[in-house]
Write a protein that holds these residues in place. Sequence first.
Motif, mmCIF file in Angstrom:
data_model
loop_
_atom_site.group_PDB
_atom_site.id
_atom_site.type_symbol
_atom_site.label_atom_id
_atom_site.label_comp_id
_atom_site.label_asym_id
_atom_site.label_seq_id
_atom_site.Cartn_x
_atom_site.Cartn_y
_atom_site.Cartn_z
ATOM 1 N N ILE A 199 -6.876 0.860 -3.009
ATOM 2 C CA ILE A 199 -7.196 -0.442 -2.413
ATOM 3 C C ILE A 199 -7.118 -1.563 -3.438
ATOM 4 O O ILE A 199 -6.598 -2.661 -3.151
ATOM 5 C CB ILE A 199 -8.599 -0.399 -1.782
ATOM 6 C CG1 ILE A 199 -8.615 0.616 -0.620
ATOM 7 C CG2 ILE A 199 -9.016 -1.779 -1.272
ATOM 8 C CD1 ILE A 199 -9.996 0.866 -0.055
ATOM 9 N N CYS A 224 -6.432 -3.458 3.215
ATOM 10 C CA CYS A 224 -6.669 -2.143 3.805
ATOM 11 C C CYS A 224 -5.460 -1.638 4.593
ATOM 12 O O CYS A 224 -5.587 -0.837 5.531
ATOM 13 C CB CYS A 224 -7.903 -2.182 4.709
ATOM 14 S SG CYS A 224 -9.462 -2.084 3.794
ATOM 15 N N CYS A 235 -11.747 2.236 3.683
ATOM 16 C CA CYS A 235 -11.632 0.994 4.456
ATOM 17 C C CYS A 235 -12.401 1.086 5.772
ATOM 18 O O CYS A 235 -13.035 0.120 6.209
ATOM 19 C CB CYS A 235 -10.166 0.673 4.723
ATOM 20 S SG CYS A 235 -9.322 -0.114 3.331
ATOM 21 N N LYS A 251 -6.126 -5.323 9.350
ATOM 22 C CA LYS A 251 -6.380 -4.493 8.168
ATOM 23 C C LYS A 251 -6.412 -5.287 6.865
ATOM 24 O O LYS A 251 -6.336 -4.707 5.773
ATOM 25 C CB LYS A 251 -5.343 -3.368 8.068
ATOM 26 C CG LYS A 251 -5.399 -2.383 9.230
ATOM 27 C CD LYS A 251 -4.387 -1.267 9.041
ATOM 28 C CE LYS A 251 -4.448 -0.309 10.231
ATOM 29 N NZ LYS A 251 -3.495 0.830 10.058
#
Length: 558
Positions: A199, A224, A235, A251
């Motif tokens: 991430i 994410c 996430c 996301k």
Amino acid sequence: MVKESKIRNLIFCVCCPKLSFILKLYQRYQARKENIKMHRPLKIGVGCGIMLTCMTIFGFVAFPNLIKAKIKAMVNLKEGTDVRDIYLKLPFPLMFKIYPFNLTNPDEVVKGAKPILKEVGPYVFEEWREKVLIAENEIDDTMTFYAKETFIYRQDLSGGLTGNEIITIPHPLIMAIALTVIREKPAMISLVTKALNSIFSQPQTPFLTATVNQIFFDGIIINCTVTDFPGKALCTELKTEAKQLQVVADKIYKFSLMGAKNGSATEKFKVKRGIQNYKETGRLLEYNDQAELTIWGSKECNQFRGTEGTIFPALPIPKADIPSFAYPLCRVVDAKYDSKTKYDGIPVNKYVADFGDQSSNPDDKCYCPSQDECMKKGALDLRKCAGPIVVTLPHFLDADPEYQNGVTGMNPDKDIHQLHILFEANSGSPLSARNRIQFNFPLMKIDKLKFLKDVPEVLVPLFWVEESIDLQRDLTGPIKMLYTAKTVVKILTWLSIVASIGGLSYAGYITIKKGHEVEITPVKAGSTKNDNISMVLSNNDKGHVNHAMSDNEINNRF
């Protein structure tokens, strides 16, 4: 000779009744005059006694009770009252100041050096408070609402700071994830390490360098869109648990310390309105639909006491603790009496608060994260409430020296960093307050994370905030008038008491003095009138008739 004697007796017989009448009239006048003199002290004493009684009752009983009754009638959340209007929506903003700490040697800290910090700020905001989505229950005298807070930046009060200044702090998200996993699920640390690398693109440091605006309001981008299992799992967990995340796109989120809170209404409260009992005004009954918390180590620490912090009980017991629920800390904080002082010329009681001492005070041990893990004096671990954050007073004021000695750049000052509130001494109205809290991250060695395996285990300050309020003259005016009225009545009462006691003393002195006096009427030698009267009386003994008028005759004539 006989003839002269008859003439003389005739004259006495004619004159003596008149002389006797004049004498008796004079005697009655003197008696009445003496009677008036004797009654004057009595009248003075009675008058002063009545005044003393009346002023004592009025000054020390009736007037204070009248003021208390007025306060009791005003202090409730009844619809249409000023107190309710101010409670639901403050007509003025609180001043909210943020003081970030810039970490000046992040690369050295990763290798084990002591953190060197420099305070930046203040960044000044207007904080507007409002209670929304209000619902009321007349039967149980309660009110339910959501608290809404809106922050507006005031660059003109921030010393020219724009918010674009770049600073370095411990990364709130990376540090929170790492500390939470190593404490609660240490077996998953390898998986979490892979997720962080995915991430945050192979982070080399546990610190974040960004602008002040990004850190507190604008947000840091969290991507994410990753496809690996560890990244996706993390996430998913973040979306569920992290309240500070805001959605940017599918996301893609942004994380900030205060951005998600600004202008939102997420905290729900249920309180007493105080209409049926003024002592209940604002008392907290439920928080987010819970009648008590479940996170601390005892029922006493989980229970709600006092209000939710925006209103306080009227006519508090002098010098008694004043509790209120601080929802960002998930606990009740007791304000303790400190001293007497003045605010805008009004006598006030100063109350202060801190975070206790879990290491020595049994009443504070319920706030320990676990039975065998307690913070030292002046610190509160919020891992069960808001993540692995530790709060203290700014610059570790009144905290264990270990915390202050663990970093460089702390300068605790009671005048600048103490948390206090000033209550008007008679009604209990809060006139001024300084809510000051510092947020810190604990650095902890984690071997599986290369950027944490050599760090010193110290408490690193991120920032501290000051939330302040000072009632302006237009709001303190009625309180000053009340205080002035009480002062005037008090002065008049004592002057009346002193005057009454003086009058009673004077009357007593005169009465005692009169009681010791004996009046003697002097008799002058050769007094013709007295001789003549005596002669008449002696002649009466010889058989002569005394024609002096009786008392009844005097009364009839006059």
